[in-house]
Design a protein around this motif. Structure first.
Motif, PDB file in Angstrom:
ATOM      1  N   ARG A  78       4.948 -10.672  -2.743  1.00  0.00           N
ATOM      2  CA  ARG A  78       6.109 -10.788  -1.866  1.00  0.00           C
ATOM      3  C   ARG A  78       6.011 -12.004  -0.961  1.00  0.00           C
ATOM      4  O   ARG A  78       4.925 -12.424  -0.581  1.00  0.00           O
TER       5      ARG A  78
ATOM      6  N   ALA B  96      -5.548  -3.822  -5.869  1.00  0.00           N
ATOM      7  CA  ALA B  96      -5.832  -2.440  -5.480  1.00  0.00           C
ATOM      8  C   ALA B  96      -7.014  -1.833  -6.235  1.00  0.00           C
ATOM      9  O   ALA B  96      -7.641  -0.898  -5.754  1.00  0.00           O
TER      10      ALA B  96
ATOM     11  N   ILE C 248       9.042  -7.049  -8.039  1.00  0.00           N
ATOM     12  CA  ILE C 248       8.325  -6.917  -6.765  1.00  0.00           C
ATOM     13  C   ILE C 248       9.102  -6.012  -5.818  1.00  0.00           C
ATOM     14  O   ILE C 248       8.530  -5.216  -5.084  1.00  0.00           O
TER      15      ILE C 248
ATOM     16  N   ILE D 116      -0.491  -7.938  -5.630  1.00  0.00           N
ATOM     17  CA  ILE D 116      -0.544  -7.488  -7.025  1.00  0.00           C
ATOM     18  C   ILE D 116      -1.175  -8.528  -7.942  1.00  0.00           C
ATOM     19  O   ILE D 116      -1.053  -8.449  -9.154  1.00  0.00           O
TER      20      ILE D 116
ATOM     21  N   GLY E 216       5.191  -3.220 -12.205  1.00  0.00           N
ATOM     22  CA  GLY E 216       4.867  -4.592 -11.810  1.00  0.00           C
ATOM     23  C   GLY E 216       5.849  -5.662 -12.265  1.00  0.00           C
ATOM     24  O   GLY E 216       5.633  -6.840 -12.005  1.00  0.00           O
TER      25      GLY E 216
ATOM     26  N   VAL F   9      -0.775   4.264  -1.887  1.00  0.00           N
ATOM     27  CA  VAL F   9      -2.081   4.005  -2.495  1.00  0.00           C
ATOM     28  C   VAL F   9      -3.085   5.073  -2.070  1.00  0.00           C
ATOM     29  O   VAL F   9      -3.802   5.649  -2.891  1.00  0.00           O
TER      30      VAL F   9
ATOM     31  N   ASN G 268       2.434  -0.962  -9.239  1.00  0.00           N
ATOM     32  CA  ASN G 268       1.268  -1.723  -9.659  1.00  0.00           C
ATOM     33  C   ASN G 268       0.068  -1.416  -8.769  1.00  0.00           C
ATOM     34  O   ASN G 268      -1.051  -1.204  -9.264  1.00  0.00           O
ATOM     35  N   ASN G 269       0.296  -1.363  -7.459  1.00  0.00           N
ATOM     36  CA  ASN G 269      -0.799  -1.066  -6.535  1.00  0.00           C
ATOM     37  C   ASN G 269      -1.341   0.346  -6.729  1.00  0.00           C
ATOM     38  O   ASN G 269      -2.555   0.561  -6.721  1.00  0.00           O
TER      39      ASN G 269
ATOM     40  N   ASP H  62       9.390   0.942  -7.144  1.00  0.00           N
ATOM     41  CA  ASP H  62       9.429  -0.510  -7.335  1.00  0.00           C
ATOM     42  C   ASP H  62       8.107  -0.975  -7.935  1.00  0.00           C
ATOM     43  O   ASP H  62       7.104  -0.270  -7.864  1.00  0.00           O
TER      44      ASP H  62
ATOM     45  N   PHE I  66       5.977  -3.374  -7.118  1.00  0.00           N
ATOM     46  CA  PHE I  66       4.854  -3.685  -6.217  1.00  0.00           C
ATOM     47  C   PHE I  66       4.076  -2.406  -5.921  1.00  0.00           C
ATOM     48  O   PHE I  66       2.852  -2.361  -6.047  1.00  0.00           O
ATOM     49  N   THR I  67       4.814  -1.355  -5.571  1.00  0.00           N
ATOM     50  CA  THR I  67       4.177  -0.074  -5.272  1.00  0.00           C
ATOM     51  C   THR I  67       3.503   0.491  -6.524  1.00  0.00           C
ATOM     52  O   THR I  67       2.342   0.907  -6.481  1.00  0.00           O
TER      53      THR I  67
END
Lengths: 344, 344
Positions: free
Chosen positions: A191, A215, B149, A183, B146, A236, B234-235, B229, B231-232
């Motif tokens: 992470r 991404a 994480i 990220i 974001g 994604v 944000n991606n 979450d 991380f997911t």
């Protein structure tokens, strides 16, 4: 060399009604191809009524059970000994077929394939990889796309190695650039598993590891392999599918919103068609389950006949290039070198 | 009621050169607005040379340090007492401003805001939420994008509650439909934290929890709040930005690939412009840091003046609607009810 495929006819949204026409097209395209259609015999025969006679190039393998899209992998493993998916994989395991193609439940396919076919030495867990288009006009391999909900640093590292080998083999990239999805491009973000994988990959010289990628750069084509855990990769990829469909529909709306744009749209139609063909995800259908001892291709659940044919052709290419053998050779070498460098 | 903003001028890719023009436009649009521009005094004065005189509606708050985009949150917290970001948040903490707008380092902003402003009772961690367009023509709030994480089941549940309240408040949705992002719609799939959050949300009646959503449905507009979450999230968001840019560029290429499409493109230009405006992510610029005691808006790092103005206007709306107070009231009520139902 005759190539033999085991095709699970009972997966996906449409089952044999789209899978069998794709199999027939493949047999017509490739004279050295042999296919086992796997599923309930009577049902499959029904779909074959109008088809040409391929002699002993086309067989039906009876399998009376079907694994549903919402069934647990454990159910697929323990409860359904006669599922079309299991029977397809068994044909590969027992040497009757060189590769399996299925559009069924991904979790079940991963679990069954891992148990029945086994993973390559040095590979803890298989990963799903697929080719994404990019603005350079080449393809970018992204993995894992859903086989592993989480991934440890060691798993991410092995995905990087498999992606590297696959990019060389399937896409003829001599020195694939491999990146970890994160990220932020900065080393301090992300992470712990990703940071540790980055450390491991930075300390070896076999793979061209280029660091983190965000991404929004996935489609830029500046790297050849993008590595992430399967939960992130799956989300994604699906989000990109969703927004592509959304944008295309919005564009169509703009072109029919008033008489002027309607008039223009008649002229624009061929250009839009070309655009749609270029971004069409179907032409990239067929994800490879890497890290197994045999070839298994996962076709998209919503694939039509044309997209299913793409997945079948991907399986044929992997047979020709002997992907698992090549991965095994190179992974062994790369893992060995990585270990040696660790010890230095 | 006078509204006062503290604007961190030193964040983002372009700093004061895009942020100050946006602040001036906001002052021109809103006669009841007061702004503190925060950053190195001399540098900011340089940018204000040509600007109209706003009297005591415009102040410069000197801050000689800048937090870099790649600095660790811990550095921002401990090492830079005079950063523009910290000074902006302090103006809010000390009651001089009603909201802070920053396009700086997200991790640092989250950390500083959490420490300086504190979280609302019952909220363990703040979350970043943003509005996404959808095919129904409404907006969908997605969080977290974001700030965290990873997210535990309890955190995902509190994000769901905050998203529910925010959707009611910011988007006037009476009964927001709330979903958890997962890699399958079936209850058997996904991470344990997500399954547990789903159980918790299924066992309460205050929020209209509709179950799992897959990422390819994000833009369908069938739900109002999507929880995941950071991380997911944000991606997923960045991937969508990336592919949107890619598709638009491909489309432009198609329209200039030969004389015929070039000729057509002149007529098509206004339609494409309208399309681009409609999907323009800038108009959704400005992510809210939910769960804090005060209003903090994160503007996109690559935002231009127009996009920055959107973020500023978002802050003004949140001041008018007293978002943190309303969240506090409703979260307290909802958490209480959830606890009661747990005990039954």
């Amino acid at each position: 060399m005759t190539k033999t495929l085991a095709i699970d006819c009972m997966g996906g949204d449409y089952g044999p009604s789209v899978i069998i026409p794709a199999a027939i097209s493949a047999l017509q395209q490739h004279s050295d191809l042999k296919i086992y259609l796997v599923g309930p015999q009577q049902e499959l025969q029904q779909h074959l009524k109008q088809s040409p006679d391929f002699g002993n190039r086309l067989h039906i393998q009876d399998a009376c059970e079907v694994i549903g899209m919402s069934e647990k992998p454990s159910t697929a493993l323990r409860r359904k000994p006669n599922s079309s998916m299991r029977k397809s994989l068994e044909l590969v395991r027992d040497g009757h077929a060189d590769a399996c193609v299925s559009s069924g439940n991904t979790g079940a396919l991963m679990a069954l394939a891992t148990v029945l076919l086994g993973t390559l030495p040095g590979i803890e867990r298989p990963a799903i990889t697929a080719e994404l288009p990019n603005r350079k006009g080449t393809v970018t391999n992204m993995l894992d796309l859903g086989a592993n909900i989480d991934a440890s640093a060691e798993q991410l590292t092995s995905f990087a190695i498999m992606g590297h080998v696959f990019s060389q083999l399937a896409d003829d990239v001599e020195h694939p650039r491999v990146a970890l999805l994160n990220i932020g491009e900065e080393a301090v973000k992300g992470r712990d598993s990703i940071k540790l994988a980055s450390d491991i990959l930075s300390n070896q010289s076999q793979i061209d590891y280029v660091g983190y990628i965000e991404a929004n750069q996935i489609y830029d084509g500046n790297v050849d392999v993008i590595v992430c855990d399967g939960f992130t990769g799956n989300n994604v990829l699906k989000a990109c599918e969703g927004i592509t469909r959304f944008l295309y529909d919005q564009l169509k709306t703009e072109f029919t919103s008033n008489w002027w744009s309607k008039a223009v749209s008649a002229m624009v139609w061929p250009i839009l068609r070309r655009f749609q063909r270029r971004i069409n995800p179907d032409q990239y259908n067929g994800a490879s389950l890497l890290g197994l001892r045999e070839i298994v291709i996962k076709s998209h659940g919503s694939a039509d006949s044309k997209a299913t044919l793409f997945a079948i052709n991907k399986a044929i290419t992997e047979i020709e290039r002997q992907v698992p053998q090549a991965i095994q050779d190179q992974v062994a070498q790369l893992l060995l070198n990585t270990d040696n460098e660790d010890e230095e």
